[in-house]
Enzyme design. Structure first.
Site, short mmCIF file in Angstrom:
data_model
loop_
_atom_site.label_atom_id
_atom_site.label_comp_id
_atom_site.label_asym_id
_atom_site.label_seq_id
_atom_site.Cartn_x
_atom_site.Cartn_y
_atom_site.Cartn_z
N LYS A 222 -8.87 11.13 1.93
CA LYS A 222 -10.13 10.96 1.21
C LYS A 222 -10.62 12.34 0.74
O LYS A 222 -10.54 13.32 1.49
CB LYS A 222 -11.17 10.30 2.10
CG LYS A 222 -10.76 8.92 2.60
CD LYS A 222 -10.65 7.93 1.46
CE LYS A 222 -10.33 6.54 1.96
NZ LYS A 222 -10.38 5.52 0.90
N ASP A 250 -7.97 10.18 -2.65
CA ASP A 250 -8.83 9.06 -3.01
C ASP A 250 -10.28 9.53 -3.04
O ASP A 250 -10.83 9.93 -2.01
CB ASP A 250 -8.65 7.94 -1.98
CG ASP A 250 -9.42 6.68 -2.32
OD1 ASP A 250 -10.16 6.66 -3.32
OD2 ASP A 250 -9.27 5.70 -1.57
N GLU A 276 -7.00 8.51 -6.69
CA GLU A 276 -7.44 7.11 -6.67
C GLU A 276 -8.94 7.01 -6.90
O GLU A 276 -9.71 7.82 -6.39
CB GLU A 276 -7.06 6.52 -5.31
CG GLU A 276 -7.40 5.06 -5.13
CD GLU A 276 -6.84 4.54 -3.81
OE1 GLU A 276 -7.44 3.60 -3.25
OE2 GLU A 276 -5.81 5.07 -3.34
N GLU A 303 -9.19 -1.43 -6.30
CA GLU A 303 -9.78 -2.15 -5.18
C GLU A 303 -11.18 -2.66 -5.49
O GLU A 303 -11.64 -3.64 -4.89
CB GLU A 303 -9.80 -1.29 -3.92
CG GLU A 303 -10.78 -0.13 -3.95
CD GLU A 303 -10.73 0.69 -2.68
OE1 GLU A 303 -11.55 0.44 -1.77
OE2 GLU A 303 -9.86 1.57 -2.58
N ASP A 326 -6.60 -6.07 -4.73
CA ASP A 326 -7.27 -6.27 -3.45
C ASP A 326 -7.28 -7.78 -3.19
O ASP A 326 -7.58 -8.56 -4.09
CB ASP A 326 -8.69 -5.72 -3.48
CG ASP A 326 -9.40 -5.87 -2.15
OD1 ASP A 326 -9.46 -4.89 -1.41
OD2 ASP A 326 -9.90 -6.99 -1.86
N HIS A 353 -4.47 -2.20 -2.36
CA HIS A 353 -5.45 -1.69 -1.41
C HIS A 353 -5.40 -2.57 -0.15
O HIS A 353 -5.28 -3.78 -0.23
CB HIS A 353 -6.85 -1.77 -2.03
CG HIS A 353 -7.96 -1.53 -1.05
ND1 HIS A 353 -8.87 -2.50 -0.70
CD2 HIS A 353 -8.31 -0.42 -0.35
CE1 HIS A 353 -9.74 -2.00 0.17
NE2 HIS A 353 -9.42 -0.76 0.40
#
Length: 448
Positions: A222, A250, A276, A303, A326, A353
């Protein structure tokens, strides 16, 4: 003897306190409590089979999601079990097409996710009655029947029913061999477990090294809260995994378009594989701008993409390199079939995801169907894996040597243990009652 009918729809607010260990933390969601608005379809068929599904949320608002799902109850009661299992798409079409419910979306947001939960519960029931896991039910189905499960409204300019049938017919060639390979080897996975933003550098490194030892060839971090921190963390991860393991990053929608380009390029020397959710999931042209600005770093999103229509435009605009479905964001299996078909036509790999509550359990079925009976490849395709909360499911995921094992139990792998539901039902489950009592005791202690 009267035909079996759906006799009840239970909706349960289930929550887990994942924020306390920073599990799931990212730049936009620092304190997620992984939660599920959980659905059970009951029937009078007398066979003991039920349809289970859920919509994933991250805590506050799960009551809203559950209330929206409960509002669908009267639309489902009394439906023929045989009819809905023979044509799950009929339930999705009826619910998304209801003229008054439609005003609340249409086909996006809380109501659409609730519809997806009910539709997925029908698929779970249908697969259990067929004695097959959902991926196998889909892979064995006739192309024409699968195409009839797709709503082509609004996407026919990109994908017609005839094109879908042709893709599915072509996907059947070699399906038997691929199914055998899937059952023997599994489906490639990558892991986000090392990369939560709230983790220390030491924990990140330890988990990254463990991921490589466990056979993963890609991890994800992240990013997006602080550039200096991101560079340091990405450098530490790169040193831990070496040059040959992919590292995706992400941003969880944190950036404006220009900022996404600038920030990603500032990380580029550490070779991120993809970035992402660099900006708003609704900004199709913004994603296209980011993609042009950060190449060769790939752009991935999906997602939070709300429906097949937005996915269609992302593909038409050449805005993404990696499409991320998702299992609970859109209107159920049927709409995800449409998205998989769109991605197959445009030649864009799908890397779903997962994580959350039960998302790994569900989405593996969709990717495995895609491999066995649609695209026929796992090249540049992986399913996200996070080691959270699997123990609460009757058919939990297993991952070995960086691959998801193919589920063999009938259904959608979506049914939770009764004890887990009883403990984590909010706010009156045993865990939450004990937690509230402990909190009250601690507060009394501090005021003495």
């Amino acid at each position: 003897m009267a035909a079996a009918r759906i006799t009840d729809v239970d909706v349960i607010d289930i929550r887990f306190p994942t924020s306390r260990e920073f599990d799931g933390s990212d730049a936009m969601n620092p304190d997620p409590d992984y939660s599920a608005a959980y659905v059970v379809l009951r029937t009078d068929a007398g066979d003991g089979l039920e349809g289970h599904a859920f919509t994933f949320t991250i805590g506050r608002g799960n009551d809203v999601q559950a209330a929206a799902t409960a509002a669908l109850r009267d639309h489902v009661l009394g439906l023929s079990v045989e009819a809905v299992c023979a044509d799950p798409g009929s339930v999705g079409r009826a619910l998304t097409g209801d003229s008054q419910l439609r005003w609340l979306s249409p086909e996006k947001g809380v109501m659409h996710m609730s519809i997806g939960a009910v539709v997925n519960a029908v698929w779970d029931l249908a697969a259990k009655r067929a004695g097959k896991p959902v991926w196998k039910l889909l892979a064995d189905a006739e192309p024409e029947w699968l195409a009839d499960q797709v709503d082509f409204r609004y996407i026919e300019d990109a994908l017609t029913r005839e094109e879908a049938v042709a893709l599915l017919r072509r996907g059947r060639a070699g399906a038997v061999e691929r199914e055998a390979r899937l059952l023997a080897i599994g489906y490639p996975a990558y892991t986000t477990s090392p990369g939560w933003l709230g983790y220390s550098d030491e924990k990140l490194v330890r988990l990254a090294e463990q991921a490589v030892a466990d056979g993963f060839t890609q991890i994800k971090l992240k990013v997006g809260a602080d550039l200096v921190d991101d560079v340091r963390r990405l450098r530490a991860a790169r040193a831990a995994v070496g040059p040959d393991v992919r590292i995706a990053v992400d941003a969880n929608q944190r950036w404006n378009v220009a900022e996404a380009v600038e920030w990603t390029n500032a990380l580029a020397h550490l070779a991120p594989y993809w970035v992402e959710e660099p900006t708003s999931p609704d900004d199709i042209l913004g994603h296209a701008t980011v993609r042009r600005g950060v190449a060769p770093v790939k752009v991935a999103t999906g997602e939070h993409v709300q429906n097949r229509v937005v996915f269609k435009q992302l593909l038409q605009a050449e805005a993404i390199d990696v499409l991320q479905i998702d299992a609970t964001r859109v209107g159920g299996v049927n709409e995800n079939l449409a998205i998989l078909l769109l991605a197959a036509k445009y030649g864009v790999p799908v890397c779903p995801h997962a994580g959350g509550v039960g998302l790994c359990e569900l989405v593996r079925h969709l990717s495995m169907f895609d491999y066995v009976a649609l695209t026929g490849t796992t090249e540049d395709r992986m399913i996200e894996y996070v080691d959270h909360l699997h123990e609460h499911f009757k058919d939990p995921v297993t991952v070995a040597n960086g691959h998801y094992s193919a589920p063999t139990a009938p259904g959608f792998s979506s049914e939770m243990h009764a004890a887990s539901i009883a403990a984590h039902r909010y706010p009156d489950g045993s865990f939450w009652v004990d937690d509230a009592t402990d909190l009250a005791e601690r507060r009394k202690g501090t005021t003495r």
